[in-house]
Design an enzyme around this catalytic site. Structure first.
Site, PDB file in Angstrom:
ATOM      1  CE  LYS A 171      -3.219  -2.962   0.085  1.00 33.36           C
ATOM      2  NZ  LYS A 171      -3.922  -3.336  -1.146  1.00 33.36           N
ATOM      3  N   GLY A 216      -8.304  -3.743   2.778  1.00 36.47           N
ATOM      4  CA  GLY A 216      -9.622  -4.195   3.194  1.00 36.47           C
ATOM      5  C   GLY A 216      -9.949  -3.832   4.637  1.00 36.47           C
ATOM      6  NE  ARG A 247     -11.232  -8.871  -4.386  1.00 33.31           N
ATOM      7  CZ  ARG A 247     -10.827  -7.949  -3.524  1.00 33.31           C
ATOM      8  NH1 ARG A 247      -9.527  -7.742  -3.352  1.00 33.31           N
ATOM      9  NH2 ARG A 247     -11.678  -7.215  -2.842  1.00 33.31           N
TER      10      ARG A 247
HETATM   11  C1  MV4 Z   1      -9.526   5.350   5.399  1.00 33.50           C
HETATM   12  C2  MV4 Z   1     -10.679   5.909   5.967  1.00 33.50           C
HETATM   13  C3  MV4 Z   1     -10.618   7.225   6.382  1.00 33.50           C
HETATM   14  N1  MV4 Z   1      -9.482   7.927   6.229  1.00 33.50           N
HETATM   15  N2  MV4 Z   1      -8.423   6.093   5.275  1.00 33.50           N
HETATM   16  C4  MV4 Z   1     -11.143   0.890   4.943  1.00 33.50           C
HETATM   17  C5  MV4 Z   1     -10.805  -0.140   3.952  1.00 33.50           C
HETATM   18  C6  MV4 Z   1      -9.632   0.345   3.209  1.00 33.50           C
HETATM   19  N3  MV4 Z   1      -9.832   0.152   1.826  1.00 33.50           N
HETATM   20  C7  MV4 Z   1      -9.508   1.774   3.531  1.00 33.50           C
HETATM   21  N4  MV4 Z   1     -10.466   2.070   4.557  1.00 33.50           N
HETATM   22  C8  MV4 Z   1     -10.595   3.301   5.038  1.00 33.50           C
HETATM   23  N5  MV4 Z   1      -9.497   4.092   4.956  1.00 33.50           N
HETATM   24  C9  MV4 Z   1      -8.412   7.350   5.676  1.00 33.50           C
HETATM   25  N6  MV4 Z   1      -7.298   8.056   5.524  1.00 33.50           N
HETATM   26  C10 MV4 Z   1     -11.820   5.113   6.075  1.00 33.50           C
HETATM   27  C11 MV4 Z   1     -11.774   3.801   5.613  1.00 33.50           C
HETATM   28  C12 MV4 Z   1     -12.974   3.053   5.726  1.00 33.50           C
HETATM   29  C13 MV4 Z   1     -13.496   2.669   6.959  1.00 33.50           C
HETATM   30  C14 MV4 Z   1     -12.856   2.980   8.134  1.00 33.50           C
HETATM   31  C15 MV4 Z   1     -13.406   2.622   9.338  1.00 33.50           C
HETATM   32  C16 MV4 Z   1     -14.606   1.919   9.374  1.00 33.50           C
HETATM   33  C17 MV4 Z   1     -15.241   1.582   8.225  1.00 33.50           C
HETATM   34  C18 MV4 Z   1     -14.697   1.942   7.000  1.00 33.50           C
HETATM   35  C19 MV4 Z   1     -15.362   1.597   5.856  1.00 33.50           C
HETATM   36  C20 MV4 Z   1     -14.826   1.970   4.651  1.00 33.50           C
HETATM   37  C21 MV4 Z   1     -13.639   2.703   4.591  1.00 33.50           C
END
Ligand code: MV4
Length: 444
Positions: free
Chosen positions: A116, A164, A291
């Site tokens: 990442k 994820g 994927r």
């Molecule tokens: C974040 C974020 C807020 N700020 N990054 C979750 C999965 C991954 N793909 C990235 N994710 C997130 N990254 C920053 N800088 C919020 C998420 C996020 C999330 C975070 C907490 C609880 C549920 C979430 C659901 C989707 C994305």
């Protein structure tokens, strides 16, 4: 085109791949664990090979057994589906070394996007917006303090080998930064065998919006619009839809172009998804999934494109016939993931299905490997069906989904159908007024 392919997966995605293959005139080989002898993917494939005991690590993750199965059945290619070996770059490399086509992007693309920190760096170079954060792995406590002060709290600590949502730590104040950093590093080491972490500005109420990409081996890359996947519980998506209820055509175009630029920067091939956080009118790159995804059907419904057939054709070296200008988003599609779980506590509920009737009628699609009297084994994911609807408008799609959920009969086990029936009548959901925190608030 391939004569025969092996499907290194189970459940609904194995069926989805078998169906696409059959329509392309390709013969199919199923692999299965001893727990899956009566599974639908084994019944529907032309041939099957038992590859090991129930536990995934000895069967669906057993690389030597899967490569041997491909060898003895003369399969020319392997489709990994999602989960299991789908984003294992070493597996993609081993397929190539064995002279078997891996139906997916190159091992190099998988590896790059799996890191990442490198993925973030690549996006910055490609001009794709990212949130303020650290350029490299966090090397010391002082460096963490310095970066967090620079970008301002709240910040989020993420594992370089994560993705994820696994192993993320949100930090609201300087006082808890170092303890969160320690926890993040040790969790990353335990989960991924790599303690490397990075820091980003934390976005408090984003929507999760992702762009579907399709690419061939000749530098043609197009995007197929977006999916809104904000309705999640503990990083498990429960409902996905396309288009995103709040995205304008102008924003879609901008986000789509950014996703294509991201893919071009790594010479991307096959299918992929670029995940963004949408915060008001701003969007930021999160990660790229290399994927086919669970929620791909909603994109298929609004574009009329068969993504699995396209990915097989691309892997076989065919030139893509679809051009970006031909892509039209028509109507609205919603997917509900039906899990064999308690609809309130979400605890897994494997067992025997005793009474089964699937919904039908206009605009209804069911992707599932379940059938009456099927025994859901306790070893794998609890998702047993995806119910997908398509209609002219979002309002009509919600009405159609409620109608289809009412028709769906699954007896003998608990499922998340009652949860979906309730959620789809929620005022904020109906108004499209939600973000990634919606379910946490909704479920209390
Ligand atoms: C974040 C974020 C807020 N700020 N990054 C979750 C999965 C991954 N793909 C990235 N994710 C997130 N990254 C920053 N800088 C919020 C998420 C996020 C999330 C975070 C907490 C609880 C549920 C979430 C659901 C989707 C994305």
């Amino acid at each position: 085109m391939f004569q025969k392919i092996l499907i290194a997966n189970r459940g609904e995605i194995a069926l989805r791949i078998i169906r696409a293959s059959k329509e392309l005139g390709i013969r199919t080989v199923a692999v299965h664990s001893t727990a899956d002898s009566e599974a639908m993917h084994v019944k529907l494939a032309d041939e099957s090979v038992c590859i090991g005991p129930p536990e995934s690590r000895y069967s669906y993750l057993n690389i030597p057994a899967i490569l041997s199965a491909a060898e003895i059945t003369d399969a020319e290619a392997i489709h990994p589906g999602y989960g299991f070996l789908a984003e294992n770059s070493a597996f993609a490399e081993m397929c190539q070394a064995a002279g078997i086509k891996f139906i997916g992007p190159t091992a190099r693309s998988i590896k790059l996007m799996g890191d990442k920190i490198k993925a973030r760096e690549t996006m910055i170079k490609a001009g794709v917006p990212v949130l303020p954060g650290s350029k490299n792995e966090i090397g010391s406590d002082d460096e963490a303090r310095k970066i967090a002060e620079e970008i301002g709290y709240p910040v989020i600590i993420k594992a370089a080998a994560g993705g994820g949502g696994k192993g993320m730590k949100i930090v609201h104040t300087p006082a808890s930064l170092i303890s969160s950093l320690m926890m993040a590093k040790s969790e990353a080491q335990a989960s991924f065998g790599n303690s490397s972490v990075y820091i980003e500005k934390f976005c408090e109420r984003p929507r999760h919006v992702e762009i579907q990409l399709l690419a061939d081996n000749y530098w043609n890359i197009i995007h197929l619009g977006e999916r809104d996947c904000s309705i999640q519980r503990r990083h498990q998506k429960l409902i996905e839809e396309s288009p995103c209820p709040v995205l304008t055509d102008k924003m879609r175009d901008k986000m789509g172009k950014a996703a294509v630029a991201a893919a071009q920067a790594v010479n991307y091939t096959n299918v992929g998804t670029v995940e963004f956080l949408l915060d008001g009118d701003n969007f930021y790159f999160m990660e790229m999934n290399t994927r086919i995804q669970v929620e791909h059907p909603v994109t298929e419904m609004v574009t009329g494109i068969d993504l699995v057939k396209e990915q097989i054709k691309a892997a076989a070296g065919e030139r893509m016939k679809i051009k970006q200008k031909d892509i039209r988003i028509k109507g609205h599609s919603i997917e509900c993931r039906i899990n064999a779980e308690d609809p309130v506590k979400f605890t897994p509920c494997p067992g025997r299905i005793d009474g089964y009737h699937i919904p039908g009628g206009p605009g209804v699609r069911v992707d599932s490997a379940a059938y009456n009297h099927y025994i859901i084994p306790p070893y794998y994911d609890s998702m047993i069906a995806k119910l997908i609807v398509h209609a002219d408008t979002r309002e009509e799609a919600i009405a159609r989904m409620l109608r289809a959920l009412d028709e769906y009969v699954i007896e003998g086990i608990k499922t998340t159908i009652p949860f979906h029936k309730k959620l789809l009548t929620d005022k904020d959901f109906v108004e499209g007024n939600f973000d990634t925190n919606f379910l946490t608030r909704y479920l209390g």
